[in-house]
Design a protein around this motif. Structure first.
Motif, PDB file in Angstrom:
ATOM      1  N   THR A 219       0.823  -1.206   0.000  1.00 40.19           N
ATOM      2  CA  THR A 219       0.000   0.000   0.000  1.00 40.19           C
ATOM      3  C   THR A 219       0.860   1.260   0.000  1.00 40.19           C
ATOM      4  OG1 THR A 219      -1.664  -1.238   1.224  1.00 40.19           O
ATOM      5  CG2 THR A 219      -1.895   1.147   1.207  1.00 40.19           C
ATOM      6  N   ALA A 220       1.933   1.252   0.795  1.00 44.38           N
ATOM      7  CA  ALA A 220       2.794   2.437   0.849  1.00 44.38           C
ATOM      8  C   ALA A 220       3.445   2.675  -0.513  1.00 44.38           C
ATOM      9  CB  ALA A 220       3.852   2.273   1.940  1.00 44.38           C
ATOM     10  N   VAL A 221       3.954   1.612  -1.140  1.00 42.03           N
ATOM     11  CA  VAL A 221       4.539   1.759  -2.479  1.00 42.03           C
ATOM     12  C   VAL A 221       3.481   2.274  -3.448  1.00 42.03           C
ATOM     13  CG1 VAL A 221       5.417   0.473  -4.467  1.00 42.03           C
ATOM     14  CG2 VAL A 221       6.345   0.034  -2.200  1.00 42.03           C
ATOM     15  N   SER A 222       2.295   1.714  -3.322  1.00 38.84           N
ATOM     16  CA  SER A 222       1.220   2.045  -4.229  1.00 38.84           C
ATOM     17  C   SER A 222       0.878   3.533  -4.185  1.00 38.84           C
ATOM     18  CB  SER A 222       0.008   1.196  -3.837  1.00 38.84           C
ATOM     19  OG  SER A 222      -1.128   1.577  -4.513  1.00 38.84           O
ATOM     20  N   PHE A 223       0.875   4.112  -2.985  1.00 39.72           N
ATOM     21  CA  PHE A 223       0.462   5.515  -2.877  1.00 39.72           C
ATOM     22  C   PHE A 223       1.604   6.494  -3.175  1.00 39.72           C
ATOM     23  CE2 PHE A 223      -3.988   6.006  -1.592  1.00 39.72           C
ATOM     24  CZ  PHE A 223      -4.349   4.669  -1.567  1.00 39.72           C
ATOM     25  N   ILE A 224       2.859   6.113  -2.931  1.00 36.82           N
ATOM     26  CA  ILE A 224       3.921   7.061  -3.290  1.00 36.82           C
ATOM     27  C   ILE A 224       4.181   7.059  -4.800  1.00 36.82           C
ATOM     28  CG2 ILE A 224       5.140   6.979  -1.058  1.00 36.82           C
ATOM     29  CD1 ILE A 224       7.297   5.317  -2.769  1.00 36.82           C
ATOM     30  N   THR A 225       3.766   6.002  -5.494  1.00 34.11           N
ATOM     31  CA  THR A 225       4.010   5.962  -6.938  1.00 34.11           C
ATOM     32  C   THR A 225       2.803   6.465  -7.730  1.00 34.11           C
ATOM     33  OG1 THR A 225       3.249   3.677  -6.982  1.00 34.11           O
ATOM     34  CG2 THR A 225       5.622   4.019  -6.866  1.00 34.11           C
ATOM     35  N   ASN A 226       1.795   7.020  -7.042  1.00 36.89           N
ATOM     36  CA  ASN A 226       0.596   7.512  -7.718  1.00 36.89           C
ATOM     37  C   ASN A 226      -0.175   6.381  -8.402  1.00 36.89           C
ATOM     38  OD1 ASN A 226      -0.988   9.199 -10.026  1.00 36.89           O
ATOM     39  ND2 ASN A 226      -0.450  10.536  -8.345  1.00 36.89           N
ATOM     40  N   THR A 227       0.009   5.151  -7.893  1.00 32.51           N
ATOM     41  CA  THR A 227      -0.711   4.032  -8.482  1.00 32.51           C
ATOM     42  C   THR A 227      -2.067   3.852  -7.805  1.00 32.51           C
ATOM     43  OG1 THR A 227       1.417   2.942  -8.762  1.00 32.51           O
ATOM     44  CG2 THR A 227      -0.542   1.609  -9.116  1.00 32.51           C
ATOM     45  N   ASN A 228      -2.014   3.759  -6.471  1.00 33.75           N
ATOM     46  CA  ASN A 228      -3.207   3.527  -5.661  1.00 33.75           C
ATOM     47  C   ASN A 228      -3.886   2.204  -5.980  1.00 33.75           C
ATOM     48  OD1 ASN A 228      -2.415   6.206  -5.350  1.00 33.75           O
ATOM     49  ND2 ASN A 228      -4.445   6.819  -4.691  1.00 33.75           N
ATOM     50  N   TRP A 229      -3.079   1.192  -6.272  1.00 33.57           N
ATOM     51  CA  TRP A 229      -3.560  -0.184  -6.272  1.00 33.57           C
ATOM     52  C   TRP A 229      -3.961  -0.495  -4.841  1.00 33.57           C
ATOM     53  CZ3 TRP A 229      -4.461  -4.264  -9.479  1.00 33.57           C
ATOM     54  CH2 TRP A 229      -4.494  -5.547  -8.909  1.00 33.57           C
ATOM     55  N   GLN A 230      -5.102  -1.136  -4.652  1.00 27.82           N
ATOM     56  CA  GLN A 230      -5.561  -1.375  -3.292  1.00 27.82           C
ATOM     57  C   GLN A 230      -5.835  -2.844  -3.053  1.00 27.82           C
ATOM     58  OE1 GLN A 230      -8.595   1.793  -3.925  1.00 27.82           O
ATOM     59  NE2 GLN A 230      -8.044   2.378  -1.851  1.00 27.82           N
ATOM     60  N   ALA A 231      -4.996  -3.465  -2.232  1.00 27.28           N
ATOM     61  CA  ALA A 231      -5.218  -4.865  -1.878  1.00 27.28           C
ATOM     62  C   ALA A 231      -6.019  -4.955  -0.587  1.00 27.28           C
ATOM     63  CB  ALA A 231      -3.872  -5.584  -1.743  1.00 27.28           C
ATOM     64  N   TYR A 232      -6.521  -3.792  -0.106  1.00 27.60           N
ATOM     65  CA  TYR A 232      -7.329  -3.760   1.113  1.00 27.60           C
ATOM     66  C   TYR A 232      -8.671  -3.134   0.748  1.00 27.60           C
ATOM     67  CZ  TYR A 232      -6.254   1.146   0.764  1.00 27.60           C
ATOM     68  OH  TYR A 232      -6.145   2.415   0.285  1.00 27.60           O
ATOM     69  N   SER A 233      -9.637  -3.236   1.672  1.00 26.27           N
ATOM     70  CA  SER A 233     -10.904  -2.558   1.477  1.00 26.27           C
ATOM     71  C   SER A 233     -10.993  -1.466   2.537  1.00 26.27           C
ATOM     72  CB  SER A 233     -12.048  -3.564   1.623  1.00 26.27           C
ATOM     73  OG  SER A 233     -13.273  -2.901   1.469  1.00 26.27           O
ATOM     74  N   GLY A 234     -11.065  -0.205   2.105  1.00 18.14           N
ATOM     75  CA  GLY A 234     -10.927   0.945   3.005  1.00 18.14           C
ATOM     76  C   GLY A 234     -11.795   0.891   4.245  1.00 18.14           C
ATOM     77  N   GLU A 235     -13.101   0.647   4.053  1.00 23.55           N
ATOM     78  CA  GLU A 235     -13.991   0.745   5.209  1.00 23.55           C
ATOM     79  C   GLU A 235     -13.791  -0.397   6.189  1.00 23.55           C
ATOM     80  OE1 GLU A 235     -14.871  -0.058   2.119  1.00 23.55           O
ATOM     81  OE2 GLU A 235     -16.857  -0.984   1.971  1.00 23.55           O
ATOM     82  N   ALA A 236     -13.050  -1.441   5.760  1.00 17.27           N
ATOM     83  CA  ALA A 236     -12.865  -2.588   6.638  1.00 17.27           C
ATOM     84  C   ALA A 236     -11.456  -2.650   7.215  1.00 17.27           C
ATOM     85  CB  ALA A 236     -13.169  -3.880   5.876  1.00 17.27           C
ATOM     86  N   ALA A 237     -10.585  -1.676   6.853  1.00 16.60           N
ATOM     87  CA  ALA A 237      -9.193  -1.812   7.294  1.00 16.60           C
ATOM     88  C   ALA A 237      -8.528  -0.509   7.724  1.00 16.60           C
ATOM     89  CB  ALA A 237      -8.350  -2.450   6.185  1.00 16.60           C
ATOM     90  N   MET A 238      -8.941   0.630   7.151  1.00 15.60           N
ATOM     91  CA  MET A 238      -8.178   1.868   7.347  1.00 15.60           C
ATOM     92  C   MET A 238      -8.879   2.808   8.330  1.00 15.60           C
ATOM     93  SD  MET A 238      -5.389   1.987   5.526  1.00 15.60           S
ATOM     94  CE  MET A 238      -4.686   0.780   4.386  1.00 15.60           C
ATOM     95  N   SER A 239      -8.126   3.305   9.294  1.00 13.72           N
ATOM     96  CA  SER A 239      -8.669   4.290  10.224  1.00 13.72           C
ATOM     97  C   SER A 239      -8.776   5.649   9.524  1.00 13.72           C
ATOM     98  CB  SER A 239      -7.760   4.423  11.445  1.00 13.72           C
ATOM     99  OG  SER A 239      -6.578   5.112  11.091  1.00 13.72           O
ATOM    100  N   HIS A 240      -9.536   6.559  10.129  1.00 15.28           N
ATOM    101  CA  HIS A 240      -9.630   7.905   9.555  1.00 15.28           C
ATOM    102  C   HIS A 240      -8.243   8.538   9.442  1.00 15.28           C
ATOM    103  CE1 HIS A 240     -13.801   7.433   9.621  1.00 15.28           C
ATOM    104  NE2 HIS A 240     -14.149   8.164  10.663  1.00 15.28           N
TER     105      HIS A 240
END
Lengths: 565, 195
Positions: free
Chosen positions: A105-126
């Motif tokens: 996820t960290a690689v994904s967001f620094i490279t402007n990819t935003n590939w998501q192997a997670y589901s936001g509402e079930a894994a990420m805090s605000h």
């Protein structure tokens, strides 16, 4: 396909093109450091950060600054995700993200990819969403635009070593373009129904008497930059299909406009700064042409419906509705899909995995063409300029003249570097897809059997290497093998591409701009537009045809024959 | 290089990741609390759902939303999801055939799972096709139920964008009001669909 559908497409695309004019003009002002009334504040900010905008950097220094910035961003984001459980603003009480997933996820967001192997509402805090993911949305987008500035300057100048100052560029782009744009768009989205709250969820007692927990959060601001910065990482698992992330057809239209306006605008910025606006218009024409053809392809395939389902008794009127919500309609789903994959955004308002085979092949092929149609913010422009250099080179071979572009001689070094950049994508995509297709550990992630399974895997590596982020979502992506190899694809797709690009910029900046002669190939007319489109198709696309034949095309033929898997 | 790097990275994290979103949340909560808070619908002070999020109606007395592929149960808003099944998937064809149940020209939205798993809408044709079932289950005249459906049809946005559609939760709320009115012996025509 309906007339009203095409009217929707024309209006949304027309709005985007109109808006691209002032955005392109403002980007040119930012690149030139002509900030008008904002100059005072801007100077104070840069001084506080220890940046002297007048101190230019050569291509290596510019590159090193960018790489160091993203390396630090990676460390910060990785730490935030791992430590999520003990950080504030975690009303859901989520635990830290496991190591492989946090790495991906960290690689994904620094490279402007935003590939998501997670589901936001079930894994990420605000906190992870706001201060971690959304911040990298801004910074990775700003960095792409900064690189485009550096490349534009290389074409505009002559006999210089410096390409500009990376720190000043990202700071200005973030503060004076991305932030105000995201605030305005964020409030528009809230008015349309997108939540922006720190509460975790509401609990409803449904009419049927059951309990329904409805999660939400600070969605609107993150949604705005997700599209404006062509990032694409959704707050929710289903991205812009979620009714809170895409509440209406108007909201989806605004998202389409946001995700193409900077890539379109940067073409015009390019024309302005190199002193010949027609040059920018020519690049824009190629981009818009491909977007229209791709939209037509998806719209026709999806509006036609799935023949297997029609034979089973489904009315063909609505077209293929599996994986689509009702409110957008087929026309806006097609335009959204063409622009999100053409523009390296990767957000979705329809599930591409459930598209008809040819409808799904179009977005796949658009990414494979190199993410230049119109490409991500910044990366689209420097990507298509690489193809422009190759186009003049091919034209030069045909007539036996040294090729030049905008008065810069294109010589062996530039062409070799350009080919190196263009070859990164197919090497990564085809290499990793082929490897994965013979490894049981990777094949276990496939959901669908038959040719569609191959498409799922091919799409994953294509999306990662192209820094797109959309997916054939049936693939189970949260496995160590896919998390790591897809992260590698993302890093190579972003940074291995950028290094030769900046090297080309460095060598072009040093060359003088020679005036046009009688033998110069004009690079603004229909001839060049056609040539550039052809080079993108042939150099960018040809190597994927065998894999497309085994995936979507084989599936299409099976579907027509009535075969299921 | 270290000073610009750290000041920009940390400064922007505070500005873009904390200050601006918190400020925006505050302003949105003051100016547009309904939308910012998830467009919740209340009946007698109790939250019955969100206007934007579909819910599971399995009873014949209600209009039913589209098939939902969310994992634990249909319309589980805590994990939005699509089926992600491909066009030649045998599992998908089986599911579609089951939903069609031998019918002809069944509206596609009634036979296929939505992309979000939470689609709040169905097509007007889908709603009209459900009128006989709902009317029978509620012992209401079909014409009155159909009138409720027609009243609930939302046109294209700005008359142009998107598709005509029916919000299932709102339609069912209107239906409940209508049934109560009939039960109390005051059937004063079709009750308004709440907006």
């Amino acid at each position: 396909m309906t007339i009203i559908g095409w009217v929707q497409i024309a209006l949304v695309l027309g709005c985007a093109l109109l808006l691209a004019v002032p955005v392109g003009q403002w980007l040119a002002a930012l690149a030139n450091g002509r900030l008008g009334a904002l100059a005072g504040v801007d100077n104070a900010v840069l001084r506080a950060a220890g940046v002297d905008p007048a101190r230019g950097q050569g291509w290596q220094a510019y590159l090193m600054a960018m790489l160091a910035f993203h390396a630090a961003g990676f460390v910060l984001l990785y730490a935030m995700l791992r430590l999520q459980g003990v950080l504030p603003l975690n009303p859901q009480g989520f635990d830290g993200i496991p190591p492989y997933l946090a790495f991906n996820t960290a690689v994904s967001f620094i490279t402007n990819t935003n590939w998501q192997a997670y589901s936001g509402e079930a894994a990420m805090s605000h906190f992870s969403q706001m201060a971690g993911l959304a911040v990298q949305n801004f910074l990775s987008a700003a960095s792409g635009i900064a690189l485009a500035f550096a490349v534009i300057r290389a074409f505009a100048a002559g006999g210089v070593k410096q390409l500009g100052n990376f720190w000043a560029d990202i700071s200005r782009v973030t503060l004076w373009l991305l932030l105000p744009g995201a605030i305005i768009a964020g409030f528009l989205f809230i008015a349309m129904g997108v939540p922006q709250t720190l509460e975790a969820s509401a609990t409803a007692t449904t009419l049927g008497g059951a309990e329904q927990v409805i999660p939400f959060g600070p969605v609107a601001f993150q949604l705005a930059i997700k599209h404006f910065g062509t990032n694409g990482g959704g707050f929710f698992g289903v991205n812009s299909l979620h009714p809170f992330e895409g509440p209406s057809a108007l909201a989806t239209s605004l998202q389409i406009i946001l995700q193409v306006v900077i890539p379109f605008g940067l073409c015009l910025t390019f024309g302005r700064i190199v002193g010949d606006r027609r040059q920018g218009v020519a690049l824009l024409a190629v981009m818009v042409g491909f977007v229209l053809v791709a939209t037509l392809g998806i719209y026709a395939a999806e509006a036609g419906g799935n023949p297997l389902h029609i034979a089973a008794g489904v009315s063909p009127l609505q077209g293929n509705m599996e994986g689509k919500d009702l409110r957008f309609g087929q026309a806006l789903a097609a335009l959204f899909t063409a622009t999100t994959t053409g523009a390296s955004c990767g957000a979705v308002n329809a599930m591409i995995d459930s598209f008809t085979p040819l409808g799904g092949m179009v977005p796949l092929f658009l990414i494979q063409l190199g993410e230049v149609l119109p490409g991500g913010v910044g990366s689209g422009l420097y990507g298509i300029l690489i193809f422009a250099l190759l186009a003049v080179f091919v034209a030069g071979l045909m007539v036996g003249r040294t090729p030049e572009y905008l008065g810069k001689k294109v010589q062996a070094r530039e062409v070799k570097l350009a080919m190196l950049a263009v070859l990164v994508l197919p090497a990564v995509i085809l290499g990793l897809t082929a490897t994965s297709l013979v490894l049981p550990v990777a094949i276990a992630s496939l959901q669908d059997a038959g040719p569609h399974g191959l498409s799922e895997m091919l799409y994953a590596y294509t999306s990662a290497a192209g820094n797109n982020g959309s997916a054939f979502g049936g693939l189970t992506a949260d496995t160590p093998w896919l998390n790591v190899t897809l992260a590698i694809a993302m890093v190579l797709g972003r940074f291995a591409f950028v290094i030769p690009v900046l090297a080309i910029a460095g060598s072009l900046a040093a060359k003088p701009r020679t005036p046009e002669g009688p033998g110069t190939l004009p690079t603004h007319g229909p001839l060049f537009i056609g040539l550039l489109a052809g080079v993108i198709l042939i150099l960018g696309g040809l190597q994927y045809l065998p894999s497309l034949a085994l995936g979507p095309i084989a599936e299409h033929v099976s579907m027509i024959a009535g075969t299921t898997f | 290089m270290l000073r610009p790097l750290l000041s920009l990275l940390l400064g922007f994290t505070l500005l873009l990741g904390v200050a601006v979103p918190l400020g925006m949340t505050f302003v949105a909560g003051a100016v547009m609390p309904g939308q910012a808070g998830g467009s919740l619908i209340r009946r007698d002070g109790q939250v019955v759902g969100s206007a934007l999020i579909g819910q599971n109606f399995s009873d014949d007395r209600f209009f039913q939303g589209r098939p939902s592929a969310t994992s634990a149960a249909p319309y589980d808003a805590t994990s939005s999801a699509a089926s992600q099944l491909g066009p030649t998937s045998a599992a998908l064809l089986t599911a579609v055939t089951e939903r069609v149940a031998g019918g002809r020209d069944v509206p596609a939205d009634a036979a296929t799972a939505s992309g979000s798993g939470l689609d709040p809408h169905i097509s007007p044709e889908n709603a009209r096709a459900q009128v006989p079932r709902v009317a029978t289950a509620r012992s209401l005249p079909p014409a009155r139920v159909l009138a409720l459906v027609e009243q609930a049809v939302e046109g294209r946005e700005l008359g142009l964008f998107g598709e005509p559609r029916v919000n299932v939760l709102r339609l069912n709320l209107a239906l409940e009001v209508q049934s109560q009115a009939v039960a109390q012996g005051t059937p004063g025509g079709a009750a308004p669909v709440p907006r």
